[in-house]
Design a protein around this motif. Structure first.
Motif, PDB file in Angstrom:
ATOM      1  N   PRO A 112     -34.247  15.757 -14.402  1.00 23.66           N
ATOM      2  CA  PRO A 112     -33.513  16.340 -15.539  1.00 23.66           C
ATOM      3  C   PRO A 112     -32.154  16.901 -15.130  1.00 23.66           C
ATOM      4  O   PRO A 112     -31.290  17.123 -15.983  1.00 23.66           O
ATOM      5  CB  PRO A 112     -34.451  17.461 -16.020  1.00 23.66           C
ATOM      6  CG  PRO A 112     -35.393  17.718 -14.898  1.00 23.66           C
ATOM      7  CD  PRO A 112     -35.528  16.434 -14.158  1.00 23.66           C
ATOM      8  N   ARG A 113     -31.954  17.091 -13.834  1.00 28.83           N
ATOM      9  CA  ARG A 113     -30.674  17.608 -13.353  1.00 28.83           C
ATOM     10  C   ARG A 113     -29.593  16.536 -13.320  1.00 28.83           C
ATOM     11  O   ARG A 113     -28.403  16.839 -13.306  1.00 28.83           O
ATOM     12  CB  ARG A 113     -30.845  18.212 -11.954  1.00 28.83           C
ATOM     13  CG  ARG A 113     -31.821  19.370 -11.905  1.00 28.83           C
ATOM     14  CD  ARG A 113     -32.214  19.723 -10.482  1.00 28.83           C
ATOM     15  NE  ARG A 113     -31.083  20.215  -9.694  1.00 28.83           N
ATOM     16  CZ  ARG A 113     -31.143  20.500  -8.397  1.00 28.83           C
ATOM     17  NH1 ARG A 113     -32.284  20.304  -7.736  1.00 28.83           N
ATOM     18  NH2 ARG A 113     -30.082  20.934  -7.763  1.00 28.83           N
ATOM     19  N   PHE A 114     -30.010  15.261 -13.278  1.00 26.50           N
ATOM     20  CA  PHE A 114     -29.036  14.179 -13.220  1.00 26.50           C
ATOM     21  C   PHE A 114     -28.318  14.061 -14.564  1.00 26.50           C
ATOM     22  O   PHE A 114     -28.926  14.106 -15.616  1.00 26.50           O
ATOM     23  CB  PHE A 114     -29.709  12.846 -12.882  1.00 26.50           C
ATOM     24  CG  PHE A 114     -28.735  11.729 -12.653  1.00 26.50           C
ATOM     25  CD1 PHE A 114     -28.176  11.544 -11.402  1.00 26.50           C
ATOM     26  CD2 PHE A 114     -28.339  10.892 -13.688  1.00 26.50           C
ATOM     27  CE1 PHE A 114     -27.254  10.521 -11.173  1.00 26.50           C
ATOM     28  CE2 PHE A 114     -27.423   9.882 -13.479  1.00 26.50           C
ATOM     29  CZ  PHE A 114     -26.877   9.699 -12.214  1.00 26.50           C
ATOM     30  N   GLY A 115     -26.997  13.878 -14.508  1.00 25.14           N
ATOM     31  CA  GLY A 115     -26.221  13.772 -15.736  1.00 25.14           C
ATOM     32  C   GLY A 115     -25.732  15.106 -16.254  1.00 25.14           C
ATOM     33  O   GLY A 115     -24.952  15.150 -17.209  1.00 25.14           O
ATOM     34  N   SER A 116     -26.170  16.195 -15.624  1.00 25.62           N
ATOM     35  CA  SER A 116     -25.689  17.531 -16.006  1.00 25.62           C
ATOM     36  C   SER A 116     -24.434  17.858 -15.199  1.00 25.62           C
ATOM     37  O   SER A 116     -23.920  17.043 -14.438  1.00 25.62           O
ATOM     38  CB  SER A 116     -26.775  18.572 -15.729  1.00 25.62           C
ATOM     39  OG  SER A 116     -26.945  18.724 -14.320  1.00 25.62           O
ATOM     40  N   THR A 135     -24.179  17.077 -11.368  1.00 21.95           N
ATOM     41  CA  THR A 135     -23.797  15.784 -10.780  1.00 21.95           C
ATOM     42  C   THR A 135     -22.447  15.311 -11.324  1.00 21.95           C
ATOM     43  O   THR A 135     -22.140  14.117 -11.298  1.00 21.95           O
ATOM     44  CB  THR A 135     -24.871  14.715 -11.049  1.00 21.95           C
ATOM     45  OG1 THR A 135     -25.070  14.596 -12.475  1.00 21.95           O
ATOM     46  CG2 THR A 135     -26.190  15.076 -10.387  1.00 21.95           C
ATOM     47  N   ALA A 136     -21.635  16.250 -11.782  1.00 21.59           N
ATOM     48  CA  ALA A 136     -20.344  15.887 -12.373  1.00 21.59           C
ATOM     49  C   ALA A 136     -19.416  15.206 -11.380  1.00 21.59           C
ATOM     50  O   ALA A 136     -18.563  14.400 -11.762  1.00 21.59           O
ATOM     51  CB  ALA A 136     -19.669  17.136 -12.949  1.00 21.59           C
ATOM     52  N   SER A 137     -19.566  15.525 -10.099  1.00 22.68           N
ATOM     53  CA  SER A 137     -18.667  14.949  -9.083  1.00 22.68           C
ATOM     54  C   SER A 137     -19.056  13.530  -8.687  1.00 22.68           C
ATOM     55  O   SER A 137     -18.288  12.835  -8.019  1.00 22.68           O
ATOM     56  CB  SER A 137     -18.683  15.829  -7.825  1.00 22.68           C
ATOM     57  OG  SER A 137     -19.976  15.834  -7.234  1.00 22.68           O
ATOM     58  N   LEU A 138     -20.237  13.079  -9.091  1.00 22.26           N
ATOM     59  CA  LEU A 138     -20.781  11.804  -8.622  1.00 22.26           C
ATOM     60  C   LEU A 138     -20.157  10.642  -9.396  1.00 22.26           C
ATOM     61  O   LEU A 138     -20.467  10.410 -10.554  1.00 22.26           O
ATOM     62  CB  LEU A 138     -22.301  11.818  -8.788  1.00 22.26           C
ATOM     63  CG  LEU A 138     -23.129  10.868  -7.919  1.00 22.26           C
ATOM     64  CD1 LEU A 138     -22.853  11.081  -6.444  1.00 22.26           C
ATOM     65  CD2 LEU A 138     -24.618  11.063  -8.212  1.00 22.26           C
ATOM     66  N   ALA A 187     -26.125   3.092 -18.167  1.00 22.62           N
ATOM     67  CA  ALA A 187     -26.185   3.925 -19.376  1.00 22.62           C
ATOM     68  C   ALA A 187     -26.026   5.409 -19.058  1.00 22.62           C
ATOM     69  O   ALA A 187     -25.346   6.145 -19.794  1.00 22.62           O
ATOM     70  CB  ALA A 187     -27.515   3.681 -20.099  1.00 22.62           C
ATOM     71  N   ARG A 188     -26.652   5.870 -17.969  1.00 21.73           N
ATOM     72  CA  ARG A 188     -26.633   7.294 -17.661  1.00 21.73           C
ATOM     73  C   ARG A 188     -25.307   7.762 -17.070  1.00 21.73           C
ATOM     74  O   ARG A 188     -24.934   8.922 -17.198  1.00 21.73           O
ATOM     75  CB  ARG A 188     -27.765   7.629 -16.668  1.00 21.73           C
ATOM     76  CG  ARG A 188     -29.172   7.438 -17.223  1.00 21.73           C
ATOM     77  CD  ARG A 188     -29.573   8.535 -18.199  1.00 21.73           C
ATOM     78  NE  ARG A 188     -29.512   9.856 -17.620  1.00 21.73           N
ATOM     79  CZ  ARG A 188     -30.447  10.410 -16.850  1.00 21.73           C
ATOM     80  NH1 ARG A 188     -31.519   9.693 -16.532  1.00 21.73           N
ATOM     81  NH2 ARG A 188     -30.316  11.635 -16.389  1.00 21.73           N
ATOM     82  N   LYS A 189     -24.612   6.863 -16.371  1.00 21.61           N
ATOM     83  CA  LYS A 189     -23.340   7.227 -15.735  1.00 21.61           C
ATOM     84  C   LYS A 189     -22.290   6.155 -16.022  1.00 21.61           C
ATOM     85  O   LYS A 189     -21.830   5.448 -15.131  1.00 21.61           O
ATOM     86  CB  LYS A 189     -23.534   7.361 -14.215  1.00 21.61           C
ATOM     87  CG  LYS A 189     -23.869   8.771 -13.742  1.00 21.61           C
ATOM     88  CD  LYS A 189     -22.603   9.613 -13.626  1.00 21.61           C
ATOM     89  CE  LYS A 189     -22.916  10.969 -12.983  1.00 21.61           C
ATOM     90  NZ  LYS A 189     -21.716  11.809 -12.884  1.00 21.61           N
ATOM     91  N   PRO A 190     -21.875   6.014 -17.290  1.00 20.96           N
ATOM     92  CA  PRO A 190     -20.929   4.940 -17.622  1.00 20.96           C
ATOM     93  C   PRO A 190     -19.578   5.090 -16.925  1.00 20.96           C
ATOM     94  O   PRO A 190     -18.852   4.109 -16.758  1.00 20.96           O
ATOM     95  CB  PRO A 190     -20.793   5.055 -19.145  1.00 20.96           C
ATOM     96  CG  PRO A 190     -21.234   6.444 -19.472  1.00 20.96           C
ATOM     97  CD  PRO A 190     -22.272   6.797 -18.467  1.00 20.96           C
ATOM     98  N   GLU A 191     -19.260   6.309 -16.525  1.00 28.98           N
ATOM     99  CA  GLU A 191     -17.981   6.535 -15.848  1.00 28.98           C
ATOM    100  C   GLU A 191     -18.052   6.259 -14.351  1.00 28.98           C
ATOM    101  O   GLU A 191     -17.033   6.271 -13.655  1.00 28.98           O
ATOM    102  CB  GLU A 191     -17.502   7.981 -16.075  1.00 28.98           C
ATOM    103  CG  GLU A 191     -18.254   9.054 -15.294  1.00 28.98           C
ATOM    104  CD  GLU A 191     -19.587   9.487 -15.911  1.00 28.98           C
ATOM    105  OE1 GLU A 191     -20.116  10.537 -15.489  1.00 28.98           O
ATOM    106  OE2 GLU A 191     -20.086   8.782 -16.814  1.00 28.98           O
ATOM    107  N   ALA A 192     -19.256   5.996 -13.835  1.00 27.34           N
ATOM    108  CA  ALA A 192     -19.426   5.783 -12.397  1.00 27.34           C
ATOM    109  C   ALA A 192     -19.160   4.328 -12.015  1.00 27.34           C
ATOM    110  O   ALA A 192     -19.321   3.413 -12.821  1.00 27.34           O
ATOM    111  CB  ALA A 192     -20.840   6.169 -11.971  1.00 27.34           C
ATOM    112  N   ILE A 193     -18.751   4.144 -10.766  1.00 24.79           N
ATOM    113  CA  ILE A 193     -18.615   2.808 -10.200  1.00 24.79           C
ATOM    114  C   ILE A 193     -19.953   2.467  -9.541  1.00 24.79           C
ATOM    115  O   ILE A 193     -20.310   3.035  -8.511  1.00 24.79           O
ATOM    116  CB  ILE A 193     -17.482   2.759  -9.163  1.00 24.79           C
ATOM    117  CG1 ILE A 193     -16.147   3.107  -9.833  1.00 24.79           C
ATOM    118  CG2 ILE A 193     -17.410   1.394  -8.504  1.00 24.79           C
ATOM    119  CD1 ILE A 193     -15.016   3.299  -8.859  1.00 24.79           C
TER     120      ILE A 193
END
Length: 564
Positions: free
Chosen positions: A319-323, A326-329, A349-355
């Motif tokens: 539940p901590r992921f995506g909060s 983990t903003a720096s990830l 889907a969970r991290k659309p801004e991530a590479i």
């Protein structure tokens, strides 16, 4: 998204005069990058320019690049002075991830010696096999590995450097304390002229034999592999401009959370050596723990995490992921095993801004094959990506007669990153390498747009959460157990790990051991992750074909109704 735009970016990067210029030999053979280090010492020394920037974080230890290289030079000088270490001699490392591992690796190369990383998850038999098979002159290990090997090391009086022991602990006479060596006066290290084709590394890999084989890689092969990894990063940035701009605007310094072991190419090449060369900070985890990983991501503002699918699955499930934690990830990578379509979709889907990215390679290719990341990953996440520009891929039984795109078959690789061969195993080397082509043992195809798709494998390996397990090794182990006449190990599906180990044994009724006894026997001899999840017993002999090979497909069919 545009295939044409990606192809243009690719061609720009490998064009004449570019940092990633690719040369095609006039006489044929593997293409190669023109601009690479000549040997690993030169490749590693590129990291010295980062000076006072922080490099390593592990528990209470924090080292800048300058402090790290000071330790490398000190250890190299001590190894030459104390052991008269010569170029080409083998030095083994057996310890969990910690800064001393990284210092030892670079110091070994500085001496012109050959590094032999051993599986720190392994128990006595596996560790001893690597030491004896490689003919290691010196061992660097931590206390837990020393306790496992102490009786054997005493018999051989193998010079051993022990990491992390307290001063009051009395070490055996053949041991030196790592911390004492670093504290001693800095000694000169002779300048060594290293041939690019000289061996630099022996990595033991589980194959279809009962013993792990030592994969020998030259300095040239590893340097080409490192440049290939750097090419993929550059291509990902060039082909995914919007995603990259988000990373840059975040302002976080590049920081990788490293939880994969250093005795794998994914940890050694793609994370440690790549970070050193690029000036990236590394946070080391002694062992994987998802809650501790999330703590470190939050506290240290980690920007990149790459791991096995089971690690990623646990990370995304928290539940901590995506909060905000983990903003720096901004970077997520997969390796070491096949990923489910559900996991791939969830990453996007969970991290659309991530590479996001993944790749395909083997120990025998120094981890280099195909790779995919950024916009391409969003486009075709289930594929391994395009073969890297120094890699030729052919599909079929014979690389000289390749099948057309879209046809599935055996995958062959040709590149300058391939191993020189298996250590002291000329027949196995000849079976794997054919006129410069590597028989990967994997099955797949190239689609109409050139993406490599992996569909299965021929090799009798079980991929448990990214760890490759030799079925033959388990069979050989349990066959030594009283009451077991025959054994066959194979993979069964596991919802978390991807695959787990199943074992079928045959013996005389009433004398065969039960599952608990079998698992306890194996656990005393092999690493814990190799212990079967299921053990089945049958009174009749195992089914075999005309040549005597066990028909594992028949065994899977027979036992599939029981918890498969």
């Amino acid at each position: 998204m545009s295939i044409e735009r990606w192809q243009t970016a690719w061609q720009q990067l490998i064009a004449p005069g570019s940092p990633f210029e690719v040369v095609s030999p006039a006489e044929g053979g593997a293409r190669f990058f023109r601009h690479t280090a000549h040997n690993l010492v030169e490749a590693i020394d590129a990291g010295r320019v980062h000076g006072e920037r922080e490099f390593l974080v592990w528990q209470a230890q924090r080292l800048t690049f300058a402090e790290y290289f000071d330790q490398v030079d000190r250890l190299a000088g001590q190894m030459v002075a104390c052991f008269d270490l010569r170029p080409g001699e083998r030095v083994a490392i057996a310890m969990r991830n910690q800064p001393a591992w990284l210092v030892a690796f670079a110091a070994i190369q500085r001496c012109g010696a050959v590094c032999v990383p051993l599986n720190s998850w392994g128990l006595r038999d596996e560790l001893l096999h690597g030491l004896q098979d490689s003919g290691a002159r010196v061992l660097l290990c931590d206390e837990p590995r020393l306790s496992v090997l102490q009786d054997d090391l005493a018999g051989d009086q193998l010079p051993t450097i022990v990491v992390g022991t307290e001063r009051q602990v009395q070490l055996p006479e053949y041991c030196l304390r790592y911390e004492d060596l670093l504290a001693d006066a800095r000694l000169p290290v002779p300048v060594v002229n290293i041939d690019p084709d000289a061996p630099a590394l022996i990595l033991y890999t589980s194959g279809t034999t009962s013993r792990a084989k030592g994969v020998v890689s030259s300095h040239r092969a590893i340097c080409q592999a490192l440049t290939a990894l750097e090419f993929q990063s550059a291509f990902c940035a060039l082909s995914s401009p919007e995603l990259i701009s988000g990373v840059i605007q975040s302002g976080y310094p590049p920081t990788t959370l490293m939880a994969v072991p250093l005795f794998h190419v994914s940890g050694l090449h793609a994370q440690f050596l790549s970070a050193m060369r690029s000036g990236r900070r590394l946070l080391l985890m002694y062992k994987w723990d998802v809650e501790r990983a999330l703590d470190l991501i939050c506290e240290e503002h980690c920007t990149q995490f790459s791991g096995a699918p089971v690690m990623m699955q646990q990370l995304l499930a928290s539940p901590r992921f995506g909060s905000e934690q983990t903003a720096s990830l901004f970077g997520l990578g997969l390796g070491g095993g096949a990923s489910s379509s559900g996991l791939l979709a969830e990453m996007i889907a969970r991290k659309p801004e991530a590479i996001c990215g993944s790749g395909y390679g083997l120990t025998e290719s120094n981890g280099i094959g195909a790779a995919i990341g950024g916009d391409q990953f969003v486009y075709k996440p289930a594929t391994a990506g395009w073969p890297l520009p120094i890699v030729d891929v052919r599909i079929g039984d014979d690389p000289r007669q390749p099948l057309p795109n879209g046809s599935s078959g055996l995958i062959w690789l040709r590149s300058p990153t391939l191993m020189s061969g298996y250590w002291n195993l000329p027949q196995a080397s000849a079976e794997a390498l054919h006129d410069g082509w590597l028989d990967t043992g994997d099955i797949g195809y190239l689609d109409e747009e050139g993406f490599l798709c992996i569909t299965g494998r021929l090799k009798d390996l079980i991929n448990r959460g990214g760890e490759k397990i030799s079925a033959a090794e388990i069979e050989a182990c349990v066959s030594e157990m009283p009451g077991v006449d025959e054994a066959a190990a194979f993979a069964i599906p596991d919802p978390v790990l991807g695959e787990a180990v199943a074992l079928v044994i045959h013996g005389n009724t009433g004398q065969m051991p039960d599952q608990g006894q079998v698992c306890a026997f194996i656990a005393q001899r092999l690493a814990g992750y190799k212990v079967p999840a299921r053990v089945y017993s049958q009174a009749e002999p195992l089914p075999r074909n005309a040549t005597g090979k066990v028909l594992k497909s028949a065994l899977k069919e027979r036992w599939k109704h029981l918890d498969f």
